[in-house]
Design an enzyme around this catalytic site. Structure first.
Site, PDB file in Angstrom:
ATOM      1  N   HIS A 101       0.838  -1.199   0.000  1.00 59.52           N
ATOM      2  CA  HIS A 101       0.000   0.000   0.000  1.00 59.52           C
ATOM      3  C   HIS A 101       0.876   1.253   0.000  1.00 59.52           C
ATOM      4  O   HIS A 101       1.961   1.249   0.587  1.00 59.52           O
ATOM      5  CB  HIS A 101      -0.908   0.026   1.230  1.00 59.52           C
ATOM      6  CG  HIS A 101      -1.724  -1.214   1.394  1.00 59.52           C
ATOM      7  ND1 HIS A 101      -2.716  -1.571   0.512  1.00 59.52           N
ATOM      8  CD2 HIS A 101      -1.674  -2.198   2.319  1.00 59.52           C
ATOM      9  CE1 HIS A 101      -3.254  -2.718   0.904  1.00 59.52           C
ATOM     10  NE2 HIS A 101      -2.643  -3.125   1.992  1.00 59.52           N
ATOM     11  N   HIS A 176       3.268  -7.540   1.621  1.00 62.51           N
ATOM     12  CA  HIS A 176       2.645  -8.469   2.564  1.00 62.51           C
ATOM     13  C   HIS A 176       1.573  -9.310   1.898  1.00 62.51           C
ATOM     14  O   HIS A 176       1.049  -8.944   0.844  1.00 62.51           O
ATOM     15  CB  HIS A 176       2.031  -7.707   3.746  1.00 62.51           C
ATOM     16  CG  HIS A 176       0.982  -6.708   3.343  1.00 62.51           C
ATOM     17  ND1 HIS A 176       1.309  -5.441   2.914  1.00 62.51           N
ATOM     18  CD2 HIS A 176      -0.370  -6.784   3.282  1.00 62.51           C
ATOM     19  CE1 HIS A 176       0.191  -4.784   2.625  1.00 62.51           C
ATOM     20  NE2 HIS A 176      -0.848  -5.583   2.830  1.00 62.51           N
ATOM     21  N   ARG A 196      -1.381  -4.708  -6.171  1.00 62.79           N
ATOM     22  CA  ARG A 196      -1.068  -6.138  -6.194  1.00 62.79           C
ATOM     23  C   ARG A 196       0.226  -6.365  -6.947  1.00 62.79           C
ATOM     24  O   ARG A 196       0.392  -5.920  -8.079  1.00 62.79           O
ATOM     25  CB  ARG A 196      -2.177  -6.928  -6.901  1.00 62.79           C
ATOM     26  CG  ARG A 196      -3.399  -7.098  -6.070  1.00 62.79           C
ATOM     27  CD  ARG A 196      -4.370  -8.112  -6.689  1.00 62.79           C
ATOM     28  NE  ARG A 196      -5.681  -7.800  -6.167  1.00 62.79           N
ATOM     29  CZ  ARG A 196      -6.637  -7.190  -6.860  1.00 62.79           C
ATOM     30  NH1 ARG A 196      -6.477  -6.909  -8.133  1.00 62.79           N
ATOM     31  NH2 ARG A 196      -7.766  -6.883  -6.282  1.00 62.79           N
TER      32      ARG A 196
HETATM   33 ZN    ZN Z   1      -2.914  -4.968   2.858  1.00 59.98          ZN
END
Ligand code: ZN
Length: 318
Positions: A101, A176, A196
């Site tokens: 993110h 993650h 992604r």
């Molecule tokens: Zn996340």
């Protein structure tokens, strides 16, 4: 004398069907969830992609975003153009994508003024030999780009063994993935921006692949911070309270209630998620029954919260 306007705020959760979701939220918490794989419960959220509605009391029927906009006094007159936190339960029946993110600055510039996403996870349940991926092994943008081009995903992600009760702080820029078999309580900034990196070449029901965002991911990945090796909580438990995290955006605590516990609420607002057991909470003369899977917001100036029963909860505030 009860002040109805300062009563605890209970919300209707918003559920999300996801390719990697399961049915655990129905089994574990008795939530009425939609058919199919359900991956996310947005339990306390005013985000436009899932704006919770107040389920009872003075403000029943109102969206949390509306309360934030029109009754800022309930939130201690906190500043900001949106309710800043988002509390989720995540049921990963299958692996989530390997993702990252952005921070506030990058999201504001590239994602229409969105917030960045600092998130953290409390592991509620997992497989006996459960794992989670936090941090990446590539040490530079060039190395990461090469490893991605060669599809060396197993060499990129840092997998860690997990147990229930583990806690992970996921700063923006940290690669993650929540992996199969894990149930998590997530506290995060109110943001829905995910880049992604890799999605296991998994096909959706219509046969297509989900979009990946490698270019943006390479922009935001933090290549300097070493990956963690464990999620074990080392902070001491003091009078039932274990402090899990203080970051720029929120503080998170784990609280054990054995019989009775009086909990002060000096913050602009407090988000509470019951993760184990059952009992009740009394606030301003109102008694609310509680059981695991319940979530509520305690508004500003609501007074002390008196919990009775045998329970554990996670709470957060700005
Ligand atoms: Zn996340």
């Amino acid at each position: 004398m009860a002040n109805d306007e300062r009563d605890l705020i209970f919300l209707e959760s918003v559920f999300k069907n996801t390719i990697w979701g399961g049915r655990k939220m129905e089994e574990e918490y008795g939530y009425e969830i939609p058919d199919g794989p359900v991956g996310e419960c947005w339990a306390i959220s005013a985000h436009p992609h899932g704006d919770c509605v107040v389920s009872k009391g003075t403000f029943a029927g109102k969206h949390l975003s509306e309360l934030w906009d029109t009754r800022r006094d309930l939130f201690g007159n906190a500043e900001g153009d949106r309710f800043p936190l988002l509390i989720k339960v995540i049921d990963a029946a299958d692996d989530l994508s390997v993702q990252v993110h952005p921070d506030d600055a990058y999201a504001n510039e590239h994602e229409n003024g969105s917030l960045g996403k600092h998130e953290c996870w409390y592991v509620l349940a997992c497989h006996e030999h459960g794992h989670i991926a936090v941090g990446q092994k590539a040490r530079s943008r060039e190395e990461m780009a090469q490893m991605a081009a060669d599809k060396r995903w197993d060499d990129i992600v840092n997998e860690i063994s997990i147990e229930p009760g583990d806690f992970f702080n996921i700063k923006p820029g940290t690669v993650h993935a929540i992996l199969a078999g894990t149930l998590i309580l997530e506290t995060q900034q109110s943001s829905d921006v995910t880049y992604r990196v890799y999605d296991f070449e998994r096909r959706q029901a219509d046969g297509t692949l989900r979009e990946t965002h490698l270019a943006q991911a390479l922009d935001v990945i933090d290549f300097d911070t070493p990956a963690p090796t464990s999620g074990k909580v080392t902070a001491p438990e003091i009078d039932g309270v274990t402090h899990l995290l203080t970051c720029k955006y929120f503080e998170v605590d784990h609280v054990c209630v054995a019989d009775e516990k009086v909990f002060a609420q000096p913050y602009p607002f407090l988000c509470v998620s019951i993760i184990k057991g059952a009992g009740s909470v009394t606030c301003g003369g109102e008694v609310h029954e509680l059981k695991k899977g319940d979530h509520f917001l305690a508004p500003s100036d609501c007074g002390d919260l008196t919990f009775t029963g045998e329970m554990e909860f996670i709470c957060s505030h700005i």
